[in-house]
Design an enzyme around this catalytic site. Structure first.
Site, PDB file in Angstrom:
ATOM      1  N   SER A 194       1.151  -1.301   0.271  1.00 25.01           N
ATOM      2  CA  SER A 194       0.081  -0.170   0.396  1.00 25.01           C
ATOM      3  C   SER A 194       0.673   0.881   0.247  1.00 25.01           C
ATOM      4  CB  SER A 194      -1.269   0.275   1.999  1.00 25.01           C
ATOM      5  OG  SER A 194      -1.680   1.248   1.512  1.00 25.01           O
ATOM      6  N   ASP A 195       0.273   1.788  -0.673  1.00 19.81           N
ATOM      7  CA  ASP A 195       1.194   3.466  -0.627  1.00 19.81           C
ATOM      8  C   ASP A 195      -0.052   4.463  -0.821  1.00 19.81           C
ATOM      9  OD1 ASP A 195       3.653   4.940  -1.104  1.00 19.81           O
ATOM     10  OD2 ASP A 195       2.729   5.582  -2.543  1.00 19.81           O
TER      11      ASP A 195
END
Length: 197
Positions: free
Chosen positions: A68-69
Site C-alpha cells: 500500500s502507498d
C-alpha cells in the site's frame, strides 16, 4: 490458506489489518519510494504499492503480499509527502488550512506463486478548518505526526483540524483501503467472512 504478508512497517496499517481477523506476517518492503510531481497521483500510488508487494516475492515465494502507498495532494494539485521536520509540518498545515485536499491510497495484492497482481487505488477528500498558528503548533506538539503525509493523523487528535471528511472508505485515509482489500483477497480465494479457500 496461503500466507498473507503485509509489506509495511506502518503501525497504522498493521492495526487496520488486524480488523480483518486474518493471520498475517509483517515485513518491511525492499522498495525505495519516490515522489514524482510529473506522474498522476493515482498512477504513482498504484506503481509504488505494487513495487512494495513484489519486493518481497523472493522472501515469500508462496504468499499473498499486500502493498500500500499513500500520497496527499493539496488544493493546488501538488503531491505532498511526509514533512521533513517540525517546521515543514507547520508550513504544510499553514498552507492547507481552510482548504480541501485529497488522499490517494494505492493497494496491491500480489500472489507470488502465480505471479498475479491486483492493483487499484482509492481516494478520500478532507477539508481542514481555518487554523491559527497557535492551533497548528499546539496540534503538532501534542501529536507529532511527522510520519504522516499531510502532517496530521485523522485517527487521533488530527480530527480536531477537520471541517469535513468525504469518501467511501475511511480506512483509505489511514493508509489501507480495507473495502478494496477484502475484494482483492476474495479474488485470491481468501474470504474474510466464511470458509477460507
Amino acid at each position: 490458506m496461503k500466507i498473507i504478508v503485509l509489506a509495511s512497517t506502518s503501525p497504522y496499517r498493521m492495526q487496520l489489518m488486524r480488523q480483518l481477523g486474518l493471520p498475517f506476517h509483517v515485513a518491511a518492503p525492499q522498495y525505495q519510494e519516490q515522489i514524482d510531481q510529473e506522474i498522476a497521483p493515482e498512477l504513482l500510488v498504484k506503481h509504488q504499492a505494487a513495487g512494495k508487494a513484489k519486493s518481497l516475492a523472493q522472501k515469500y515465494p508462496d504468499a499473498l503480499i499486500i502493498g500500500s502507498d499513500q500520497v496527499f495532494v493539496d488544493a493546488s494539485g501538488r503531491v505532498l509527502g511526509k514533512p521533513d521536520s517540525l517546521e515543514g509540518a507547520v508550513r504544510q498545515l499553514r498552507g492547507m488550512a481552510g482548504k480541501s485536499h485529497t488522499f490517494y491510497t494505492g493497494l496491491s495484492v500480489y500472489d507470488s506463486n502465480r505471479d498475479e497482481t491486483l492493483t487499484g487505488f482509492a481516494t478520500y477528500r478532507v477539508t481542514l478548518r481555518a487554523l491559527t498558528e497557535q492551533e497548528i503548533r499546539c496540534y503538532l506538539q501534542r501529536e507529532n505526526p511527522l510520519d504522516c503525509a499531510g502532517s496530521f493523523k485523522v485517527e487521533g487528535l488530527g480530527i480536531a483540524l477537520m471541517q469535513r471528511l468525504e469518501g467511501d472508505d475511511y480506512t483509505t485515509l489511514i493508509g489501507l483501503p480495507l473495502i478494496k482489500l477484502v475484494d482483492f483477497l476474495g479474488h485470491f480465494g481468501v474470504r474474510v467472512l466464511g470458509d477460507q479457500a
